[in-house]
Enzyme design. Structure first.
Site, PDB file in Angstrom:
ATOM      1  N   SER A   9       0.763  -0.853  -0.344  1.00  0.00           N
ATOM      2  CA  SER A   9      -0.132   0.194  -0.030  1.00  0.00           C
ATOM      3  C   SER A   9       1.306   1.419  -0.102  1.00  0.00           C
ATOM      4  CB  SER A   9      -1.233   0.179   1.032  1.00  0.00           C
ATOM      5  OG  SER A   9      -1.779   1.789   1.649  1.00  0.00           O
ATOM      6  N   HIS A  34      -0.821  -1.155  -4.845  1.00  0.00           N
ATOM      7  CA  HIS A  34      -2.041  -1.133  -4.136  1.00  0.00           C
ATOM      8  C   HIS A  34      -2.567   0.775  -3.709  1.00  0.00           C
ATOM      9  CE1 HIS A  34      -5.680  -2.521  -1.589  1.00  0.00           C
ATOM     10  NE2 HIS A  34      -5.383  -1.140  -0.602  1.00  0.00           N
ATOM     11  N   ASP A  36      -4.578   3.638  -1.860  1.00  0.00           N
ATOM     12  CA  ASP A  36      -5.469   3.901  -1.516  1.00  0.00           C
ATOM     13  C   ASP A  36      -6.506   5.659  -1.057  1.00  0.00           C
ATOM     14  OD1 ASP A  36      -5.550   1.677   0.472  1.00  0.00           O
ATOM     15  OD2 ASP A  36      -3.982   1.900   1.114  1.00  0.00           O
ATOM     16  N   MET A  38      -8.927   8.132  -0.530  1.00  0.00           N
ATOM     17  CA  MET A  38     -10.042   8.892   1.382  1.00  0.00           C
ATOM     18  C   MET A  38      -9.967   9.721   0.214  1.00  0.00           C
ATOM     19  SD  MET A  38      -7.534   6.715   4.024  1.00  0.00           S
ATOM     20  CE  MET A  38      -6.595   5.350   3.931  1.00  0.00           C
ATOM     21  N   HIS A  68      -8.372   1.144  -4.644  1.00  0.00           N
ATOM     22  CA  HIS A  68      -9.189   0.550  -3.647  1.00  0.00           C
ATOM     23  C   HIS A  68     -10.494   2.438  -2.567  1.00  0.00           C
ATOM     24  CE1 HIS A  68      -9.720  -0.369   1.679  1.00  0.00           C
ATOM     25  NE2 HIS A  68     -10.770   0.296   0.535  1.00  0.00           N
ATOM     26  N   MET A  70     -12.296   4.046  -1.309  1.00  0.00           N
ATOM     27  CA  MET A  70     -12.621   4.706   0.969  1.00  0.00           C
ATOM     28  C   MET A  70     -13.296   5.888  -0.219  1.00  0.00           C
ATOM     29  SD  MET A  70      -9.760   3.854   2.543  1.00  0.00           S
ATOM     30  CE  MET A  70      -8.343   3.460   1.300  1.00  0.00           C
ATOM     31  N   MET A 139     -11.104  -6.002   4.657  1.00  0.00           N
ATOM     32  CA  MET A 139     -10.878  -5.158   5.544  1.00  0.00           C
ATOM     33  C   MET A 139     -10.422  -5.987   7.469  1.00  0.00           C
ATOM     34  SD  MET A 139     -10.379  -2.262   4.130  1.00  0.00           S
ATOM     35  CE  MET A 139      -9.338  -1.850   5.098  1.00  0.00           C
ATOM     36  N   ASP A 177      -6.819  -6.352   3.439  1.00  0.00           N
ATOM     37  CA  ASP A 177      -6.164  -5.095   3.828  1.00  0.00           C
ATOM     38  C   ASP A 177      -5.529  -4.567   5.032  1.00  0.00           C
ATOM     39  OD1 ASP A 177      -5.375  -2.555   3.825  1.00  0.00           O
ATOM     40  OD2 ASP A 177      -6.870  -1.928   2.082  1.00  0.00           O
TER      41      ASP A 177
HETATM   42  C1  DX5 Z   1      -6.842   1.346   5.366  1.00  0.00           C
HETATM   43  C2  DX5 Z   1      -6.296   0.868   3.871  1.00  0.00           C
HETATM   44  C3  DX5 Z   1      -4.956   0.296   3.715  1.00  0.00           C
HETATM   45  C4  DX5 Z   1      -3.272   0.761   4.227  1.00  0.00           C
HETATM   46  C5  DX5 Z   1      -3.027  -0.920   5.004  1.00  0.00           C
HETATM   47  O1  DX5 Z   1      -7.284   2.523   5.066  1.00  0.00           O
HETATM   48  O2  DX5 Z   1      -6.894   0.508   3.143  1.00  0.00           O
HETATM   49  O3  DX5 Z   1      -4.064  -0.517   2.439  1.00  0.00           O
HETATM   50  O4  DX5 Z   1      -2.730   1.894   3.831  1.00  0.00           O
HETATM   51  O5  DX5 Z   1      -2.110  -0.105   5.642  1.00  0.00           O
HETATM   52  P1  DX5 Z   1      -1.267  -1.220   6.923  1.00  0.00           P
HETATM   53  O6  DX5 Z   1      -0.538  -2.458   6.109  1.00  0.00           O
HETATM   54  O7  DX5 Z   1       0.613  -0.055   7.395  1.00  0.00           O
HETATM   55  O8  DX5 Z   1      -1.773  -1.771   8.125  1.00  0.00           O
HETATM   56 ZN    ZN Z   2      -6.018   0.087   1.345  1.00  0.00          ZN
END
Ligand code: DX5
Ligand code: ZN
Length: 244
Positions: A9, A34, A36, A38, A68, A70, A139, A177
Site C-alpha cells: 500500500s 495498492h 488507497d 480516501m 481501493h 474509500m 478489511m 488489507d
Molecule cells: C487502510 C488502507 C490500507 C492501509 C494498510 O484504510 O486501506 O491499505 O494502507 O496499511 P498497513 O499495512 O500499515 O495496515
Molecule cells: Zn487499502
C-alpha cells in the site's frame, strides 16, 4: 505472475519520491500496487486521486494498480480512474446506493471490479453480486489509516469467503488489507487469502543495503507464504505434494 500477490500500500510510501518508491518496491518483487483513495467523508482521511494514478503510469509503472476507493459516492470517480490506468477498482458497498450498477460501471470502463468489506460488515451483498465480482477485499482494520493492528476475527471471515469463492467456481481473488506483515501473513494465507496488502510493514522496512530497498522484506513475506499449509494439509487429509 505469482499465485500469491503481495500488494504494498503506497499510503505508507514516501510521497515526495512516489515514483521511485513504487519502482523500487516492484523491482524488489512485489506484484501489485495498492492505491488507497480516501475522501475525508467516507473515511476520516484524505489521500490521492486519478492524477497520481496517471502519473505512476507515465512514470513507467506497468504492474497492476489496485485502486481501493474509500469514497462516497463512488460512481463519479470510476471512469476517471479507468482512464488514469487503474487495473482493479474496489469499493465499499455501503458507499454506493446501487451496488450492481457500480460493479457494472467498473467493468464497462475496462477494469476488474471488487467489493470491500469492513471488519464488521456482513457478507450478504455477495449473494447477488458474485458474477460481477473479480476481487473480494476484506478489511482487517477499520479503514482510514495505515499502521493499525490486525483484527483477528477477520480470519474466520476469510475462511468463509474462501469457501464461497470455491463453491462458486469463479476466478475471484481474495484480498486482505490492514495490519499484515511477516508475523501473520502465513496464517492469513492458510485462511484462503491470495492477495496481501501491506503498507507500513513494507515501506517501514526499507534497507539502504538492499539493491532495491525492499528486497529483504518482500523476500521475508514470500518465504512465509511458501510455508503456508493448504486447507487439506491443515485438516490432516493430505500429507504430501507441493503447494504454493
Ligand atoms: C487502510 C488502507 C490500507 C492501509 C494498510 O484504510 O486501506 O491499505 O494502507 O496499511 P498497513 O499495512 O500499515 O495496515
Ligand atoms: Zn487499502
Amino acid at each position: 505472475m505469482n499465485q500469491n500477490w503481495i500488494a504494498p500500500s503506497i499510503l505508507s510510501a514516501d510521497f515526495a519520491r512516489l515514483g521511485e518508491e513504487v519502482v523500487n518496491v516492484l523491482t524488489s518483487g512485489a506484484d501489485v500496487v495498492h492505491f488507497d483513495v480516501m475522501d475525508n467523508h467516507y473515511v476520516p482521511n484524505l489521500t490521492i486521486g486519478p492524477l497520481v494514478c496517471e502519473a505512476l503510469r507515465k512514470h513507467g509503472v506497468t504492474a497492476p494498480i489496485d485502486v481501493h476507493l474509500m469514497v462516497k459516492p463512488v460512481d463519479r470517480i470510476i471512469p476517471d480512474f479507468a482512464k488514469a490506468g487503474a487495473s482493479y477498482i474496489t469499493f465499499h458497498p455501503e458507499a454506493s446506493e446501487h451496488v450492481d450498477r457500480t460493479l457494472g460501471l467498473i467493468r464497462d470502463s475496462g477494469c476488474k471490479a471488487g467489493l470491500v468489506f469492513n471488519p464488521a460488515t456482513p457478507l450478504d451483498v455477495l449473494e447477488y453480486t458474485l458474477e460481477k465480482v473479480d476481487m473480494i477485499l476484506l478489511m482487517s482494520v477499520n479503514p482510514g489509516f495505515g499502521g493499525q493492528k490486525f483484527i483477528p476475527y477477520v480470519l474466520e471471515k476469510a475462511r468463509k469467503v474462501s469457501q464461497i469463492i470455491k463453491a462458486s467456481g469463479r476466478d475471484i481473488r481474495l484480498e486482505i488489507d490492514g495490519g499484515v506483515g511477516p508475523g501473520n501473513i502465513r496464517e492469513i494465507a492458510e485462511a484462503g487469502v491470495d492477495t496481501f496488502v501491506a503498507g507500513s510493514a513494507v515501506f517501514g522496512a526499507a534497507k539502504t543495503s538492499d539493491p532495491n530497498h525492499y528486497d529483504s522484506i518482500i523476500k521475508a513475506l514470500r518465504d512465509e507464504l511458501a510455508q503456508a499449509k493448504s486447507p487439506q494439509q491443515k485438516s490432516g487429509s493430505c500429507c504430501h505434494g507441493s503447494h504454493d
